[in-house]
Design a protein around this motif. Sequence first.
Motif, PDB file in Angstrom:
ATOM      1  N   UNK A  64     -55.316  20.297  39.774  1.00 38.02           N
ATOM      2  CA  UNK A  64     -54.802  21.245  40.747  1.00 38.02           C
ATOM      3  C   UNK A  64     -55.870  21.750  41.724  1.00 38.02           C
ATOM      4  N   UNK A  65     -55.426  22.075  42.952  1.00 44.12           N
ATOM      5  CA  UNK A  65     -56.280  22.815  43.875  1.00 44.12           C
ATOM      6  C   UNK A  65     -56.277  24.284  43.478  1.00 44.12           C
ATOM      7  N   UNK A  66     -55.095  24.765  43.138  1.00 41.55           N
ATOM      8  CA  UNK A  66     -54.974  26.145  42.668  1.00 41.55           C
ATOM      9  C   UNK A  66     -54.023  26.189  41.480  1.00 41.55           C
ATOM     10  N   UNK A  67     -54.224  27.193  40.629  1.00 42.79           N
ATOM     11  CA  UNK A  67     -53.424  27.323  39.408  1.00 42.79           C
ATOM     12  C   UNK A  67     -52.842  28.726  39.349  1.00 42.79           C
ATOM     13  N   UNK A  68     -51.583  28.830  38.943  1.00 41.21           N
ATOM     14  CA  UNK A  68     -51.020  30.132  38.588  1.00 41.21           C
ATOM     15  C   UNK A  68     -50.779  30.107  37.088  1.00 41.21           C
TER      16      UNK A  68
END
Lengths: 329, 271
Positions: free
Chosen positions: A202-206
């Motif tokens: 991922x580029x970003x994770x939630x």
Amino acid sequence: MPHAVTFQKVSRHFGNVRAVDAVDLEVEVGEFFAMLGPSGSGKTTCLRLIAGFEQPTAGHIEIFGETAEGVPPYRRNVNTVFQDYALFPHLNVADNVAYGQMIRGVAKAERLRDAEAALEMVKLPGYGSRKPGQLSGGQRQRVALARALVNKPKVLLLDEPLGALDLKLREQMQEELKALQRALGITFVFVTHDQGEALSMADRIAVFDHGKIMQTGTPEEIYRRPKTRFVADFVGSSNVLSPDLTRRLGGPAEWASLRPEDIRLGGEARHEAQVTSLSFLGSATRVTLDLAGEKLTVLLPAGTDVPAQGASVRFSWDPSALHLMGPQA
Amino acid sequence: MHSDRQSRTPMGLKIAAGLGLAFLHLPILLIFLYAFTTEDKSYQFPPPGLTLKWFAVTWNRPDVWEALGLSVRVASISTVVALVLGTLCAAAISQTRFFGRETISLLVILPIALPGIITGISLRSAFNLAEIPFSFWTIVLGHATFCVVVVYNNAVARFRRMSGSLIEASMDLGADGFQTFRYVILPNIGTALLAGGMLAFALSFDEVIVTTFTAGQQSTLPIWMLQELVRPRQRPVTNVVAMVVVLVTFLPILAAYYLTRDGDQISGQGK
């Protein structure tokens, strides 16, 4: 420029269960976004809210700036790769991939040509005439991917797509998915319970827990600077230190996270603990320490000296490795 | 081992099994035989002679055509009603969760578990109470009660084997409800519906009990045969008609059997 997906205080309740609870979320255009969490944390429901299979109980959803609530799945420019792939068993692979275009009325020759191109993209050229039942799990996964991508969605949703694959295939697919996403520039929203998968792709994770987002950030941020005990523990199984323990180890009275690989054994360190168990992991050895009733996990890279079970060892860490999360994390 | 067991089967058991089968099926052959007899008052054995004239006689009897026509129309319409209602009901029961789902599932199956005479009496008194005159449509209603069950049972079994995400996948790829039904649901449950429909048709076609209670002055084919047996004249005509009934009901059931068998093989490939 609007975000690819925006959630404003979105909730989805099933009776008394708050599957998704007042979630705020922004997915940037063209990014590889992972929704990470244990089962039942609301991540899949969030994905289904984007796809349109669920409608929010409250809140507002936008996809590329357009209001999404009330819009049925078949009028949304998003496509889904399902966990069980959901290939149509009565259609061959080519007709499966061409299904979306068939519905949109694209001529047969053209849609079959596009389907073949999509199959080539997922490295299954010439598989068009087979039935889904004749494919392996990994191949079905690729067909499901081709079937979604051929429609050129604005957002591609992936629901634990690698869950059913064996380790080797999973690692290979992780790389291929990442490469595909970069090449196509399509926004990918990816649901997984595997923190390794989220961190690597991922580029970003939630990070989700109990229907809420605990933290959003880059893999580096999530891993290095978890905001809560839950995130620290769930992502990378960090040592979560209670305020009391942190103080005993020389820090302020706050919750803290100390990564197992950041702890060094031996030397003239101040702290001492007993080794209670050892497990060999291949590339490393996991050592569990007992520090006056508190458990501490240490990851020793292969090639370093491993203490004996029951031995008393001294341990230390780089001061910057102790990540403080505040008194109320 | 399999062949061992076969060779050890006692002769007595083999004979008993053969007699059992003969008892079941010889009377049917007798029915066929008497369709060709030259004697029309009593069923004496062996028949004094063989003739094809009863086929011509039957062909020229208007009451036969009337009864046959009525039976075909009743069976066709009951089957259509059953196909629509049975499919809808199966879809609701297998694809959604709602309060009272199990109860409805049971209530739908009940008519076929109840003795036909109970269904017949209750429908008759209900029609009486509601002052609905007995007609073609009351027969259709009576038959539809058990035809729905047959279609429902076939459809619900197929629906359960169908992954729920197929429908979502279709919607996800842009298909609305009708397109999803046309391109995904129907191809997956089609053979089950065909089999259920044929079975329903066959059931309706030879139904006597419920029909007796729900028909007015009309006679369906089975009822006509019952009345005909009491009369002494032209008995072999009944046998000719019986042959036709066997063909009309047996062939669809045979076809239904083969269709569902193939369907199992196809859906078995899914996983």
